[in-house]
Design an enzyme around this catalytic site. Sequence first.
Site, PDB file in Angstrom:
ATOM      1  NE  ARG A 145      -3.841   0.626   1.962  1.00 53.33           N
ATOM      2  CZ  ARG A 145      -5.043   0.640   2.539  1.00 53.33           C
ATOM      3  NH1 ARG A 145      -5.214   1.310   3.678  1.00 53.33           N
ATOM      4  NH2 ARG A 145      -6.047  -0.007   2.023  1.00 53.33           N
TER       5      ARG A 145
ATOM      6  CG  HIS B 285      -8.441   0.106  -2.603  1.00 50.66           C
ATOM      7  ND1 HIS B 285      -7.615  -0.987  -2.349  1.00 50.66           N
ATOM      8  CD2 HIS B 285      -9.093   0.352  -1.427  1.00 50.66           C
ATOM      9  CE1 HIS B 285      -7.767  -1.353  -1.083  1.00 50.66           C
ATOM     10  NE2 HIS B 285      -8.655  -0.558  -0.513  1.00 50.66           N
TER      11      HIS B 285
ATOM     12  CD  GLN C 135     -13.046  -1.997  -0.483  1.00 52.68           C
ATOM     13  OE1 GLN C 135     -12.214  -1.910   0.397  1.00 52.68           O
ATOM     14  NE2 GLN C 135     -14.217  -2.577  -0.291  1.00 52.68           N
TER      15      GLN C 135
ATOM     16  CG  ASP D  88     -13.858   6.035  -0.314  1.00 48.14           C
ATOM     17  OD1 ASP D  88     -13.839   5.807   0.909  1.00 48.14           O
ATOM     18  OD2 ASP D  88     -12.832   6.007  -1.026  1.00 48.14           O
TER      19      ASP D  88
ATOM     20  CB  CYS E  36     -14.109   0.842   0.470  1.00 53.28           C
ATOM     21  SG  CYS E  36     -13.414   2.484   0.734  1.00 53.28           S
TER      22      CYS E  36
ATOM     23  NE  ARG F 197     -10.213  -5.315   0.590  1.00 50.43           N
ATOM     24  CZ  ARG F 197      -9.463  -4.307   1.063  1.00 50.43           C
ATOM     25  NH1 ARG F 197     -10.032  -3.313   1.689  1.00 50.43           N
ATOM     26  NH2 ARG F 197      -8.154  -4.275   0.867  1.00 50.43           N
TER      27      ARG F 197
HETATM   28  N1   CP Z   1     -11.128  -0.350   2.707  1.00 53.23           N
HETATM   29  C1   CP Z   1      -9.851  -0.395   3.102  1.00 53.23           C
HETATM   30  O1   CP Z   1      -8.925  -0.605   2.318  1.00 53.23           O
HETATM   31  O2   CP Z   1      -9.675  -0.227   4.447  1.00 53.23           O
HETATM   32  P1   CP Z   1      -8.290  -0.044   5.224  1.00 53.23           P
HETATM   33  O3   CP Z   1      -7.754   1.320   4.887  1.00 53.23           O
HETATM   34  O4   CP Z   1      -8.670  -0.177   6.665  1.00 53.23           O
HETATM   35  O5   CP Z   1      -7.341  -1.116   4.781  1.00 53.23           O
HETATM   36  N1  NVA Z   2     -10.196   6.666  -0.819  1.00 51.98           N
HETATM   37  C1  NVA Z   2      -9.703   6.207   0.460  1.00 51.98           C
HETATM   38  C2  NVA Z   2      -9.873   4.733   0.570  1.00 51.98           C
HETATM   39  C3  NVA Z   2      -9.437   4.148   1.885  1.00 51.98           C
HETATM   40  C4  NVA Z   2      -9.565   2.654   1.945  1.00 51.98           C
HETATM   41  C5  NVA Z   2      -8.257   6.623   0.638  1.00 51.98           C
HETATM   42  O1  NVA Z   2      -7.466   6.483  -0.306  1.00 51.98           O
HETATM   43  O2  NVA Z   2      -7.917   7.118   1.708  1.00 51.98           O
END
Ligand code: CP
Ligand code: NVA
Length: 308
Positions: free
Chosen positions: A107, A134, A137, A225, A266, A294
């Site tokens: 990530r 992502h 997700q 989101d 998400c 997930r």
């Molecule tokens: N939805 C998601 O990716 O959550 P986290 O940021 O908790 O991993």
């Molecule tokens: N759009 C959000 C998703 C988190 C899972 C971010 O990137 O922070």
Amino acid sequence: MTHFLDLHTTDPAALRQMIDSAHAMKAARNGLPRGTRDAEQPLAGHMVALIFEKPSTRTRVSFDVGVRQMGGETMVLSGKEMQLGHGETIADTARVLSRYVDLIMIRTFDEASLLEMAEHATVPVINGLTNRTHPCQIMADVMTYEEHRGPIAGKKVVWAGDGNNVCASFLHAAGQFGFDFTFTGPPTLDPEDAALKFAREKGVRVTIERDPAVAVQGADLVVTDTWVSMHDPESAKERRHNQLRPYQVNAALMNRAKPDALFMHCLPAHRNDEATSDVMDGPHSVIFDEAENRLHAQKAVLRWCLGV
Ligand code: CP
Ligand code: NVA
């Protein structure tokens, strides 16, 4: 090398096979007591590195648990605590980690970092979120829709709010799984052109509708989101909140969708900003199934990457 970098760059037949495998693996665990590993242990002997340069709850825990359920082992690494956070290049990190582990999930911020990792790793790399996409997700989201309502192909998905990284992966999924996609949000926060173009070129209907009440008419699925993503500057918060407030998913908006429409987010959510608690906890919401899935979807992704 079988990387899982994005939905638009992964063969749609492989995506379909992963979703089917995820449903099967979830069903196989149904009724097993807590603490039970899977009957099959396809990841036995495998070590998986999970690298986080941003916070995470779901991605971190679901990958960790998923690998262990399949007999593998994990190490969770914080980018800040690695030499990566102190000047070592992504390319060198990729080369070194490939000598120790069998798969890398990362990530990160810039998509370029993910691509550099994939280019120089000699083991599969999975995208656990970048500023741009992502994909893990949305694998869970497609799985969740199908679990509740059957095939997603031909359905109408409406995204309300910020056209962000999760939205871009949803557009990729629209093209790959064949569903229609409507974005409703302010023009300055539109989804990226490349993702819109990808879905359109795949022949699905992609619409931008500024009026949220019009956008959700006939929706089979309404998704939103957070209004401020992890990569967005804190200074943007107030402006974004002002811009996005008309796109809040509340009961009045949800009631304009189809009576059996689902609601997804998400997570993590900012309750009563992008979505009200009555929607998040209401009859349309499948947000916690989405979070659970997930785990199952990523187990299928891991198996596909490793060919096990
Ligand atoms: N939805 C998601 O990716 O959550 P986290 O940021 O908790 O991993
Ligand atoms: N759009 C959000 C998703 C988190 C899972 C971010 O990137 O922070």
